[in-house]
Scaffold this active site. Structure first.
Site, PDB file in Angstrom:
ATOM      1  N   GLY A 172       0.802  -1.232   0.042  1.00  0.00           N
ATOM      2  CA  GLY A 172       0.096  -0.156  -0.048  1.00  0.00           C
ATOM      3  C   GLY A 172       0.858   1.316  -0.056  1.00  0.00           C
TER       4      GLY A 172
ATOM      5  CG  LEU B 292       1.889   3.860  -4.800  1.00  0.00           C
ATOM      6  CD1 LEU B 292       1.326   3.911  -6.529  1.00  0.00           C
ATOM      7  CD2 LEU B 292       3.169   4.734  -5.116  1.00  0.00           C
ATOM      8  N   GLY B 293      -0.052   4.950  -0.675  1.00  0.00           N
ATOM      9  CA  GLY B 293      -0.932   5.742   0.271  1.00  0.00           C
ATOM     10  C   GLY B 293      -0.504   6.919   1.000  1.00  0.00           C
TER      11      GLY B 293
ATOM     12  CB  ILE C 147      -3.365  -2.364  -6.568  1.00  0.00           C
ATOM     13  CG1 ILE C 147      -4.044  -1.187  -5.727  1.00  0.00           C
ATOM     14  CG2 ILE C 147      -3.598  -3.588  -5.586  1.00  0.00           C
ATOM     15  CD1 ILE C 147      -5.571  -1.568  -5.704  1.00  0.00           C
ATOM     16  NE  ARG C 148      -3.413   4.368  -6.131  1.00  0.00           N
ATOM     17  CZ  ARG C 148      -2.399   5.520  -5.746  1.00  0.00           C
ATOM     18  NH1 ARG C 148      -1.952   6.042  -6.652  1.00  0.00           N
ATOM     19  NH2 ARG C 148      -2.314   5.624  -4.740  1.00  0.00           N
TER      20      ARG C 148
ATOM     21  CE1 TYR D   1      -8.633   1.698   8.819  1.00  0.00           C
ATOM     22  CE2 TYR D   1      -9.625   3.589  10.176  1.00  0.00           C
ATOM     23  CZ  TYR D   1      -8.658   3.155   9.458  1.00  0.00           C
ATOM     24  OH  TYR D   1      -7.228   3.483   9.523  1.00  0.00           O
TER      25      TYR D   1
ATOM     26  CE  LYS E  68      -6.382  -0.037  10.285  1.00  0.00           C
ATOM     27  NZ  LYS E  68      -4.820  -0.443   9.488  1.00  0.00           N
TER      28      LYS E  68
ATOM     29  CB  ILE F 226      -2.082  10.864   9.173  1.00  0.00           C
ATOM     30  CG1 ILE F 226      -2.024   9.769  10.246  1.00  0.00           C
ATOM     31  CG2 ILE F 226      -0.469  11.529   8.883  1.00  0.00           C
ATOM     32  CD1 ILE F 226      -1.124   9.801  11.224  1.00  0.00           C
TER      33      ILE F 226
HETATM   34  N1  SER Z   1      -7.750   8.765   9.251  1.00  0.00           N
HETATM   35  C1  SER Z   1      -8.241   7.739   9.385  1.00  0.00           C
HETATM   36  C2  SER Z   1      -9.996   7.735   9.048  1.00  0.00           C
HETATM   37  O1  SER Z   1     -10.243   8.735   8.857  1.00  0.00           O
HETATM   38  C3  SER Z   1      -8.478   7.169  10.785  1.00  0.00           C
HETATM   39  O2  SER Z   1      -7.667   6.293  11.058  1.00  0.00           O
HETATM   40  O3  SER Z   1     -10.414   6.797   8.428  1.00  0.00           O
END
Ligand code: SER
Length: 304
Positions: free
Chosen positions: A8, A10-11, A33-34, A138, A142, A168
């Site tokens: 992952g 390129l994230g 994947i790209r 999500y 996690k 972030i």
């Molecule tokens: N930045 C993430 C989101 O908003 C939280 O881990 O999904």
């Protein structure tokens, strides 16, 4: 010598980790994947972390001994297709662990998130150890990953580590499909004198962390002797907490006059189950975590 595989890559986080490792002359094989839009400063291969055979081949070919597994469908995108989000988040995780065991790789970094908390976590100030009842797919993935880390570390003598990242903030690379993304969008819109429609209510307080703090903190954490790490799954860390309205005022003070319209959508329901403030004292005590960028210093990067 570490030889690192980043999935992952390129994230939002991957490209920043690549920059860091590049400065330190550490070998990195980046996969995604790209194809990258601009040339990367490391080896790159198109590879899907869901494709165990392909990743196995690349690990062997490049003598990989550390993995930063950054593949994830984030919170807002996850809610659009929960089955797909679970499948990608968990299957890629399981693949990496299985491949690590088979290839003698011990050290793995896998990011967790503030999404592991939930309405029962005392959201005004979440402690390291509290009730975790995530309300998004999500967050559920996690939390499952956090439990698996502890389990696999014991069962297979691995050294998988994790941090619960808040939102972030980065400007060179963008997140995609998250709930905390508004902060980057608002800063960039107002800086460019464009009106911004915020998908969260003005008083929604969420914890944030500037990218340099996230990268430097992670690298420091990964370098600490395992014996000193009392938390066996994922540490709380944070920078500062802010609401959209407080951010708007800060941007006004910096001379941005474009309007912000508040028009919350389904992401408000996600944010309402996330912490306002994080207690990161355990990370501070155990491995010297600290952040450097508050909101003013973060904005200085953009308005210099
Ligand atoms: N930045 C993430 C989101 O908003 C939280 O881990 O999904």
């Amino acid at each position: 010598m570490e030889r690192i595989l980043i999935t992952g890559a390129l994230g939002q986080l991957g490209q920043e980790f690549i920059k860091f490792f590049n400065k330190n002359n550490t070998y990195v094989l980046a996969t995604d994947i790209r194809s990258p839009l601009k040339v990367l400063s490391c080896d790159f291969e198109i590879a899907d972390a869901m494709d165990e055979k392909r990743i196995d081949y690349l690990i062997k070919k490049n003598n990989i001994n550390v993995v930063y597994h950054l593949v994830a469908v984030l919170s807002a995108n996850g809610e659009k297709n929960p089955f797909m989000a679970w499948e990608i988040n968990m299957k890629s995780f399981q693949n990496i662990i299985n491949l690590s065991i088979n290839n003698g790789i011990k050290k793995i970094f896998w990011p967790s998130s503030i999404a592991v908390f939930g309405t029962k976590s005392n959201l005004s100030f979440v402690k390291q150890d509290c009730i975790l009842n995530p309300n998004t797919i999500y967050g559920i993935s996690k939390l499952a990953g956090e439990r698996l880390i502890d389990y696999y570390n014991n069962k297979f003598d691995l050294d998988i580590r994790s941090l619960r990242y808040p939102g972030i903030i980065s400007f060179d690379t963008k997140p995609g499909g998250g709930t905390t993304d508004y902060i980057i969008e608002m800063i960039q819109s107002l800086k460019n004198e464009k009106e911004y429609t915020c998908f969260l209510n003005k008083n929604t307080k969420l914890p944030m962390l500037y990218i340099d703090d996230a990268i430097n903190g992670t690298i420091k954490y990964m370098s600490i002797n395992k014996i000193n790490l009392r938390v066996k799954d994922a540490y709380n860390i944070t920078g500062f907490s802010i609401t959209p309205f407080e951010l708007e005022k800060k941007l006004n003070e910096l001379g941005c006059s474009a309007k912000v319209i508040y028009n919350s959508d389904f992401r408000q329901d996600i944010a309402d189950t996330w912490p306002k403030e994080i207690d990161d004292s355990t990370a501070r005590k155990d491995w010297g975590w600290k952040f450097d960028y508050g909101i003013d210093k973060t904005l200085k990067v953009v308005f210099k």
